[in-house]
Design a protein around this motif. Structure first.
Motif, PDB file in Angstrom:
ATOM      1  N   SER A  46      47.963  41.933  27.994  1.00 50.17           N
ATOM      2  CA  SER A  46      46.706  41.690  28.724  1.00 50.17           C
ATOM      3  C   SER A  46      46.455  42.690  29.841  1.00 50.17           C
ATOM      4  CB  SER A  46      46.706  40.267  29.306  1.00 50.17           C
ATOM      5  OG  SER A  46      47.891  40.033  30.025  1.00 50.17           O
ATOM      6  N   SER A  94      49.024  33.896  30.505  1.00 45.62           N
ATOM      7  CA  SER A  94      48.043  32.984  31.092  1.00 45.62           C
ATOM      8  C   SER A  94      46.699  33.613  31.425  1.00 45.62           C
ATOM      9  CB  SER A  94      48.624  32.375  32.372  1.00 45.62           C
ATOM     10  OG  SER A  94      48.999  33.424  33.249  1.00 45.62           O
ATOM     11  N   ASN A  95      46.640  34.928  31.520  1.00 47.87           N
ATOM     12  CA  ASN A  95      45.450  35.571  32.061  1.00 47.87           C
ATOM     13  C   ASN A  95      44.409  35.828  30.964  1.00 47.87           C
ATOM     14  OD1 ASN A  95      43.738  37.063  33.697  1.00 47.87           O
ATOM     15  ND2 ASN A  95      45.470  37.926  34.833  1.00 47.87           N
ATOM     16  N   ASP A 132      54.036  31.933  25.958  1.00 48.15           N
ATOM     17  CA  ASP A 132      55.052  32.359  26.917  1.00 48.15           C
ATOM     18  C   ASP A 132      56.276  32.817  26.120  1.00 48.15           C
ATOM     19  OD1 ASP A 132      57.214  32.417  28.694  1.00 48.15           O
ATOM     20  OD2 ASP A 132      56.454  30.742  29.883  1.00 48.15           O
ATOM     21  N   ASN A 178      57.214  44.065  25.496  1.00 43.63           N
ATOM     22  CA  ASN A 178      56.798  44.696  26.745  1.00 43.63           C
ATOM     23  C   ASN A 178      56.688  43.724  27.915  1.00 43.63           C
ATOM     24  OD1 ASN A 178      55.071  46.751  28.415  1.00 43.63           O
ATOM     25  ND2 ASN A 178      53.762  44.950  28.202  1.00 43.63           N
ATOM     26  N   TYR A 190      66.719  42.160  37.649  1.00 39.07           N
ATOM     27  CA  TYR A 190      65.897  43.022  36.783  1.00 39.07           C
ATOM     28  C   TYR A 190      66.763  44.097  36.117  1.00 39.07           C
ATOM     29  CZ  TYR A 190      61.675  45.911  35.787  1.00 39.07           C
ATOM     30  OH  TYR A 190      60.667  46.643  35.209  1.00 39.07           O
ATOM     31  N   GLY A 230      59.687  54.968  34.925  1.00 42.79           N
ATOM     32  CA  GLY A 230      59.919  54.903  36.374  1.00 42.79           C
ATOM     33  C   GLY A 230      58.756  54.129  36.979  1.00 42.79           C
ATOM     34  N   ILE A 288      55.098  53.186  37.422  1.00 41.17           N
ATOM     35  CA  ILE A 288      53.845  53.323  36.676  1.00 41.17           C
ATOM     36  C   ILE A 288      52.778  52.488  37.393  1.00 41.17           C
ATOM     37  CG2 ILE A 288      52.727  53.024  34.414  1.00 41.17           C
ATOM     38  CD1 ILE A 288      55.131  55.016  34.348  1.00 41.17           C
ATOM     39  N   THR A 307      50.544  49.989  37.870  1.00 40.31           N
ATOM     40  CA  THR A 307      50.079  48.712  37.300  1.00 40.31           C
ATOM     41  C   THR A 307      50.184  47.660  38.403  1.00 40.31           C
ATOM     42  OG1 THR A 307      52.236  47.843  36.652  1.00 40.31           O
ATOM     43  CG2 THR A 307      51.161  49.311  35.061  1.00 40.31           C
TER      44      THR A 307
HETATM   45  P1  NDP Z   1      52.097  43.900  34.587  1.00 39.57           P
HETATM   46  O1  NDP Z   1      52.561  43.019  35.695  1.00 39.57           O
HETATM   47  O2  NDP Z   1      50.934  44.810  34.825  1.00 39.57           O
HETATM   48  O3  NDP Z   1      51.769  43.023  33.294  1.00 39.57           O
HETATM   49  C1  NDP Z   1      52.696  42.077  32.856  1.00 39.57           C
HETATM   50  C2  NDP Z   1      52.280  41.566  31.501  1.00 39.57           C
HETATM   51  O4  NDP Z   1      53.290  40.671  31.021  1.00 39.57           O
HETATM   52  C3  NDP Z   1      50.988  40.781  31.529  1.00 39.57           C
HETATM   53  O5  NDP Z   1      50.299  41.030  30.337  1.00 39.57           O
HETATM   54  C4  NDP Z   1      51.472  39.329  31.566  1.00 39.57           C
HETATM   55  O6  NDP Z   1      50.554  38.374  31.038  1.00 39.57           O
HETATM   56  C5  NDP Z   1      52.683  39.432  30.679  1.00 39.57           C
HETATM   57  N1  NDP Z   1      53.633  38.338  30.870  1.00 39.57           N
HETATM   58  C6  NDP Z   1      54.261  37.966  32.005  1.00 39.57           C
HETATM   59  N2  NDP Z   1      55.075  36.919  31.779  1.00 39.57           N
HETATM   60  C7  NDP Z   1      54.942  36.616  30.459  1.00 39.57           C
HETATM   61  C8  NDP Z   1      55.512  35.628  29.608  1.00 39.57           C
HETATM   62  N3  NDP Z   1      56.427  34.747  30.062  1.00 39.57           N
HETATM   63  N4  NDP Z   1      55.120  35.579  28.308  1.00 39.57           N
HETATM   64  C9  NDP Z   1      54.214  36.473  27.826  1.00 39.57           C
HETATM   65  N5  NDP Z   1      53.653  37.445  28.581  1.00 39.57           N
HETATM   66  C10 NDP Z   1      54.023  37.511  29.876  1.00 39.57           C
HETATM   67  O7  NDP Z   1      53.386  44.715  34.148  1.00 39.57           O
HETATM   68  P2  NDP Z   1      53.576  46.249  33.732  1.00 39.57           P
HETATM   69  O8  NDP Z   1      52.532  46.635  32.776  1.00 39.57           O
HETATM   70  O9  NDP Z   1      53.796  47.046  34.946  1.00 39.57           O
HETATM   71  O10 NDP Z   1      54.986  46.153  32.994  1.00 39.57           O
HETATM   72  C11 NDP Z   1      55.130  46.076  31.584  1.00 39.57           C
HETATM   73  C12 NDP Z   1      56.595  46.284  31.251  1.00 39.57           C
HETATM   74  O11 NDP Z   1      57.023  47.549  31.739  1.00 39.57           O
HETATM   75  C13 NDP Z   1      57.532  45.252  31.870  1.00 39.57           C
HETATM   76  O12 NDP Z   1      58.558  44.929  30.956  1.00 39.57           O
HETATM   77  C14 NDP Z   1      58.111  45.986  33.063  1.00 39.57           C
HETATM   78  O13 NDP Z   1      59.378  45.464  33.400  1.00 39.57           O
HETATM   79  C15 NDP Z   1      58.185  47.395  32.532  1.00 39.57           C
HETATM   80  N6  NDP Z   1      58.209  48.414  33.564  1.00 39.57           N
HETATM   81  C16 NDP Z   1      57.153  48.593  34.421  1.00 39.57           C
HETATM   82  C17 NDP Z   1      57.215  49.578  35.389  1.00 39.57           C
HETATM   83  C18 NDP Z   1      56.096  49.841  36.343  1.00 39.57           C
HETATM   84  O14 NDP Z   1      56.291  50.664  37.260  1.00 39.57           O
HETATM   85  N7  NDP Z   1      54.940  49.247  36.207  1.00 39.57           N
HETATM   86  C19 NDP Z   1      58.404  50.429  35.532  1.00 39.57           C
HETATM   87  C20 NDP Z   1      59.438  50.156  34.566  1.00 39.57           C
HETATM   88  C21 NDP Z   1      59.332  49.187  33.627  1.00 39.57           C
HETATM   89  P3  NDP Z   1      49.422  37.657  31.973  1.00 39.57           P
HETATM   90  O15 NDP Z   1      48.357  38.691  32.199  1.00 39.57           O
HETATM   91  O16 NDP Z   1      48.949  36.495  31.170  1.00 39.57           O
HETATM   92  O17 NDP Z   1      50.107  37.280  33.238  1.00 39.57           O
END
Ligand code: NDP
Length: 242
Positions: A10, A34-35, A59, A88, A153, A184, A186, A188
Motif C-alpha cells: 500500500s 489496514s490502510n 495481516d 516486503n 529489527y 539502506g 529509503i 518512505t
Molecule cells: P512503510 O512503513 O512505508 O510501509 C509499510 C508497509 O507494510 C505498508 O504497506 C503496511 O500496510 C504494511 N504492513 C505493515 N504491517 C503489516 C502486516 N502486519 N501485514 C501486512 N502488511 C503490513 O515501509 P517501507 O516501504 O519503508 O518498508 C518496506 C520494507 O523495506 C520493510 O520490510 C522495511 O523493513 C524494509 N526497509 C525499509 C527501509 C527504509 O529506509 N524505508 C530500509 C531498509 C529496509 P498499511 O499501509 O496497511 O499499514
C-alpha cells in the motif's frame, strides 16, 4: 495472466514494487494491513499506467487470515499461480535492548519471520510444480551489520537473510530463485523523523534512496534475466555499508 504478490504494497517501497511489477505485465496482488485508502491509491496508480491488480487485505502475522486470503484467491483462479512473491511488509519499533518491551521484540520479529513462513510455504508448491518462481525478501542493512537501537529489527532481518540462503538451496533445481534485497535509508513513512540532512553525511552517495530505485532492483531479480542469481543478499544503500 501472470501474477505477483507484494506484501505491504500500500505504501513506500512496496507500492513502488507493485508499480514496477505491473510494468512487467504482472497482475499484482497488493497486500496491506489496514490502510485502505493508500492501497486503493496503489491500485489506481497501477491502472493509470495501463496495468492491473487486486487488493488483498490481511495481516501477514495472522496464519488464519493469510491462508483464508490465499485459499479464496486460488478458488477464484484455479488455473493460475502466483509466480512472484515479494515479502516486503515490515515495521520498526526501535529501542535499546535494556528498555525493550516484549511486544516491541515480538511484533517486529513476527512480521518478518512469521510473515515469511505464512506466505512462502503455501505459494512455493505451485512454483515448484510449474518450475518457475521468484521469492524476493526485503531485508535491511541492519540485518547485515546490526544497528544499535534495533536489536529486534536486526534479528528479524538477519533471520530472513539466513532463511533466504537456506531456501535457495532447497529449490534451485526447480528454477525457483530466492533472494534478499537490503536497502539502506529509503524515503518512505518508515524513515519519518530521521533527519536526512544529518544522516546523508554518512552516506557516500550523499542522499537517501527512493523507493523506485529499490523497485528496479526487485524487478530485475523477478525477471528471467536473473535466473542465475539465487541465495544472494543485494545491498542498495548508497555505499553506507559494503
Ligand atoms: P512503510 O512503513 O512505508 O510501509 C509499510 C508497509 O507494510 C505498508 O504497506 C503496511 O500496510 C504494511 N504492513 C505493515 N504491517 C503489516 C502486516 N502486519 N501485514 C501486512 N502488511 C503490513 O515501509 P517501507 O516501504 O519503508 O518498508 C518496506 C520494507 O523495506 C520493510 O520490510 C522495511 O523493513 C524494509 N526497509 C525499509 C527501509 C527504509 O529506509 N524505508 C530500509 C531498509 C529496509 P498499511 O499501509 O496497511 O499499514
Amino acid at each position: 495472466m501472470k501474477y505477483a504478490l507484494v506484501t505491504g504494497g500500500s505504501r513506500g517501497i512496496g507500492r513502488a514494487v507493485c508499480l514496477k511489477l505491473a510494468q512487467m505485465e504482472y497482475t499484482v496482488l497488493i497486500n496491506y494491513k489496514s490502510n485502505d485508502a493508500e492501497a486503493e491509491q496503489t491500485l489506481c496508480l497501477i491502472r493509470e499506467q495501463g496495468g492491473n491488480g487486486e487488493l488483498m487485505k490481511f495481516d501477514v502475522t495472522k496464519a488464519e487470515m493469510v491462508s483464508s486470503a490465499l485459499r479464496s484467491w486460488e478458488e477464484a483462479h484455479p488455473n493460475d499461480y502466483i509466480e512472484v512473491l515479494v515479502n516486503n511488509a515490515g515495521i520498526r519499533k526501535d529501542n535499546l535492548m535494556l528498555w525493550m518491551e516484549e511486544e516491541e521484540w515480538s511484533s517486529v520479529v513476527d512480521i518478518n519471520l512469521k510473515g515469511f513462513f505464512y506466505l512462502t510455504q503455501p505459494l512455493l508448491k505451485k512454483m515448484l510444480i510449474k518450475r518457475f518462481g521468484r521469492i524476493i525478501n526485503m531485508v535491511s542493512v541492519s540485518g547485515l551489520k546490526g544497528t544499535a537501537g534495533q536489536t529486534n529489527y536486526s534479528a528479524a532481518k538477519g533471520g530472513i537473510i539466513a532463511a533466504t540462503k537456506a531456501l535457495a538451496q532447497e529449490v534451485g533445481k526447480k528454477q525457483v530463485t530466492v533472494n534478499a534485497v537490503a536497502p539502506g535509508f529509503i524515503r518512505t513513512d518508515m524513515v519519518e523523523g530521521i533527519d536526512e540532512s544529518e544522516w546523508k553525511k554518512h552516506i557516500p552517495v550523499g542522499r537517501f534512496g527512493n523507493p523506485e530505485e529499490v523497485a528496479d532492483l526487485v524487478g530485475f531479480l523477478a525477471s528471467k534475466q536473473a535466473s542465475y542469481i539465487t541465495g544472494e543478499v543485494i545491498s542498495i544503500n548508497g555505499g553506507l555499508h559494503t
